[in-house]
Design a protein around this motif. Structure first.
Motif, PDB file in Angstrom:
ATOM      1  N   VAL A  17       0.837  -1.203   0.000  1.00 49.98           N
ATOM      2  CA  VAL A  17       0.000   0.000   0.000  1.00 49.98           C
ATOM      3  C   VAL A  17       0.874   1.256   0.000  1.00 49.98           C
ATOM      4  O   VAL A  17       0.610   2.219  -0.730  1.00 49.98           O
ATOM      5  CB  VAL A  17      -0.943   0.001   1.216  1.00 49.98           C
ATOM      6  N   PHE A  18       1.937   1.221   0.804  1.00 54.13           N
ATOM      7  CA  PHE A  18       2.858   2.358   0.850  1.00 54.13           C
ATOM      8  C   PHE A  18       3.497   2.601  -0.521  1.00 54.13           C
ATOM      9  O   PHE A  18       3.580   3.745  -0.981  1.00 54.13           O
ATOM     10  CB  PHE A  18       3.955   2.094   1.885  1.00 54.13           C
ATOM     11  N   TYR A  19       3.890   1.521  -1.188  1.00 51.91           N
ATOM     12  CA  TYR A  19       4.496   1.654  -2.524  1.00 51.91           C
ATOM     13  C   TYR A  19       3.486   2.226  -3.520  1.00 51.91           C
ATOM     14  O   TYR A  19       3.835   3.072  -4.354  1.00 51.91           O
ATOM     15  CB  TYR A  19       4.999   0.298  -3.008  1.00 51.91           C
ATOM     16  N   LEU A  20       2.232   1.752  -3.453  1.00 51.71           N
ATOM     17  CA  LEU A  20       1.211   2.249  -4.378  1.00 51.71           C
ATOM     18  C   LEU A  20       1.011   3.749  -4.229  1.00 51.71           C
ATOM     19  O   LEU A  20       0.780   4.452  -5.211  1.00 51.71           O
ATOM     20  CB  LEU A  20      -0.111   1.518  -4.138  1.00 51.71           C
ATOM     21  N   VAL A  21       1.110   4.239  -3.008  1.00 49.51           N
ATOM     22  CA  VAL A  21       0.912   5.669  -2.757  1.00 49.51           C
ATOM     23  C   VAL A  21       2.087   6.483  -3.280  1.00 49.51           C
ATOM     24  O   VAL A  21       1.907   7.485  -3.987  1.00 49.51           O
ATOM     25  CB  VAL A  21       0.693   5.925  -1.254  1.00 49.51           C
ATOM     26  N   VAL A  22       3.316   6.063  -2.955  1.00 52.65           N
ATOM     27  CA  VAL A  22       4.493   6.864  -3.307  1.00 52.65           C
ATOM     28  C   VAL A  22       4.893   6.704  -4.771  1.00 52.65           C
ATOM     29  O   VAL A  22       5.637   7.529  -5.306  1.00 52.65           O
ATOM     30  CB  VAL A  22       5.687   6.519  -2.393  1.00 52.65           C
ATOM     31  N   SER A  23       4.408   5.643  -5.435  1.00 55.07           N
ATOM     32  CA  SER A  23       4.833   5.390  -6.811  1.00 55.07           C
ATOM     33  C   SER A  23       4.088   6.235  -7.837  1.00 55.07           C
ATOM     34  O   SER A  23       4.505   6.318  -8.994  1.00 55.07           O
ATOM     35  CB  SER A  23       4.652   3.903  -7.163  1.00 55.07           C
TER      36      SER A  23
END
Length: 368
Positions: A198-204
Motif C-alpha cells: 500500500v505504501f508503494y502504491l501511494v508513493v509510486s
C-alpha cells in the motif's frame, strides 16, 4: 415463503427517499454548470431522473425475484464482471476521464463496470462462503483462495486508477470473510504483509502523493491539489446550522469541482446546513442498521452473507464519501450512494437494495 409482514418498509423508504432527494440536489448542484456547458439547465436533472426510473425498475424486479436465484448466476456474473473490467482498456470501447480508465462507452451512457463488480463480488462470496464455510478456518483452502481472487480484481482496478473501488471491494470482502468465521490472525497477518505494498502504491504515483500531501495540509497548495477540499470546507462552513436555503449555494457556481457527483454532500451542507447533513447521515445509518437486522434474521446462510455484504457496501461507500468531503480522508473518486450523479452507481445501488428487500421478505424471525 415470504413473511406476512412483507418487505422491510424502512429500507424501502430510506432508499426511495434518498434517491428522490438526490435527484433534487443533483439539479441544484448542476443547473448553472449544465446551462453553460450544454445550454440546458435541466441536462443533468433529466439524465438523473432517467437513471432513477431505471434504478427503481431494477429494484422492483430484484425485490420480487427469489434471492436464491443469484446462487445459480453467481459464478458467471462474477467472471463476466472480470471480463468487463478488462474491456475498459480496449480503445474504442473503454472511456477515460482525468487520467482514469473506468468506463465502457454505450450509446448516450457510460457504464462503470466496477459498480457492478462490487455487487457481483458480494453475490459470489455469499454463494462461496455458504458452500465452503467449514473450510474457512484453514488458511490454504479457506482464506488464501479468496485473497488470490480479490488480488486479481484489485490489480485491474488499480490499473484503471480506481483506488477507491479497490479499497471498497477489498474491505467488503475481508469483512464478509471475518463475519463468516475466518480466523482474525489470518486477516491481521494479511494486513501487515499488505502495508508495504500500500505504501508503494501511494508513493509510486505522483497524483496519489499530491492527494496525501493535500490531505495533510491543503493550504500548502490551495489553488491546485488542496483546492477541492478547501472549497468543500467553505461550502460546509458557509451552510452553518440551517443552511443558505435550497438552491442558494454559491460554491457550486464553478468553485467546487465535482459538485454534483463526488462532492454533492458539500452542496447539501451549504444549502441545508448541519441539520441537513445530519439527516442524510442518519438515514444512511438507519438503512445500514436495518440491513444488518435483515442479515441476522435471514432464513439461511446465503441470505445472511448476501444481506450483510450489501449492508457493508452501502455503509462503507457512504462513510468514505462523507469522510472525504469533510477532510477526514484523502480525496478519492467515490460516489455517495443514491445522491451523487451517475447512472452506474444509482442503478446498481437500487438493484442491491432490491436483493436486500427480497431477503427481508423471507426472514425466519425478527431479532429483538
Amino acid at each position: 415463503m415470504r413473511r406476512p409482514e412483507g418487505f422491510d418498509i424502512i429500507i424501502l423508504v430510506m432508499a426511495v427517499t434518498l434517491t428522490c432527494f438526490g435527484v433534487v440536489m443533483v439539479y441544484s448542484a448542476s443547473s448553472v454548470m449544465a446551462a453553460k456547458k450544454y445550454h440546458d439547465g435541466f441536462y443533468f436533472l433529466k439524465r438523473q431522473g432517467i437513471f432513477a426510473a431505471a434504478g427503481f425498475a431494477a429494484m422492483v424486479f430484484t425485490m420480487q425475484l427469489d434471492y436464491h436465484v443469484w446462487k445459480k448466476v453467481a459464478v458467471p456474473l462474477f467472471l463476466s464482471c472480470f471480463f468487463l473490467l478488462i474491456l475498459v482498456f480496449i480503445p474504442g470501447i473503454g472511456g477515460a476521464a482525468k487520467g482514469a480508465s473506468r468506463w465502457i462507452r454505450l450509446p448516450g451512457f457510460n457504464f462503470q463496470p466496477s459498480e457492478l463488480a462490487k455487487v457481483a463480488l458480494i453475490i459470489y462470496m455469499a454463494y462461496s462462503l455458504d458452500k465452503r464455510q467449514e473450510k474457512l478456518r484453514n488458511f490454504s483452502t479457506g482464506f488464501f483462495p479468496y485473497l488470490m481472487i480479490l488480488g486479481a480484481f484489485i490489480v485491474i482496478l488499480l490499473k484503471q486508477h480506481d483506488m477507491g473501488a479497490a479499497l471498497t471491494m477489498g474491505t467488503v470482502a475481508i469483512t464478509m470473510l471475518f463475519a463468516a468465521g475466518t480466523k482474525p490472525r489470518y486477516i491481521l497477518g494479511m494486513g501487515v504483509v499488505a502495508l508495504p505494498g500500500v505504501f508503494y502504491l501511494v508513493v509510486s504515483e505522483a497524483y496519489r502523493m499530491r492527494r496525501i500531501t493535500a490531505f495533510l495540509d491543503p493550504w500548502k497548495d490551495p489553488t491546485n491539489a488542496g483546492f477541492q477540499i478547501i472549497q468543500s470546507w467553505l461550502a460546509l462552513g458557509t451552510g452553518g446550522i440551517l443552511g443558505q436555503g435550497l438552491g442558494e449555494g454559491k460554491q457550486k457556481l464553478f468553485y467546487l469541482p465535482e459538485a454534483h457527483t463526488d462532492f454533492i454532500l458539500s452542496v447539501c451542507g451549504e444549502e441545508l446546513g448541519l441539520v441537513g447533513v445530519l439527516v442524510i447521515a442518519s438515514m444512511f445509518l438507519l438503512l445500514v442498521q436495518r440491513s444488518i437486522r435483515v442479515a441476522i434474521a435471514a432464513e439461511d446462510n446465503f441470505g445472511r452473507f448476501l444481506a450483510f455484504g450489501i449492508a457493508v457496501l452501502l455503509g462503507l461507500e457512504a462513510f468514505i464519501n462523507m469522510a472525504v468531503v469533510s477532510g477526514m480522508l484523502p480525496t478519492k473518486g467515490l460516489a455517495l450512494p443514491f445522491l451523487s450523479y451517475g447512472g452506474s452507481s444509482l442503478i446498481i445501488s437500487l438493484t442491491a437494495v432490491g436483493i436486500l428487500l427480497n431477503v427481508s421478505s423471507r426472514m425466519k424471525g425478527l431479532p429483538s
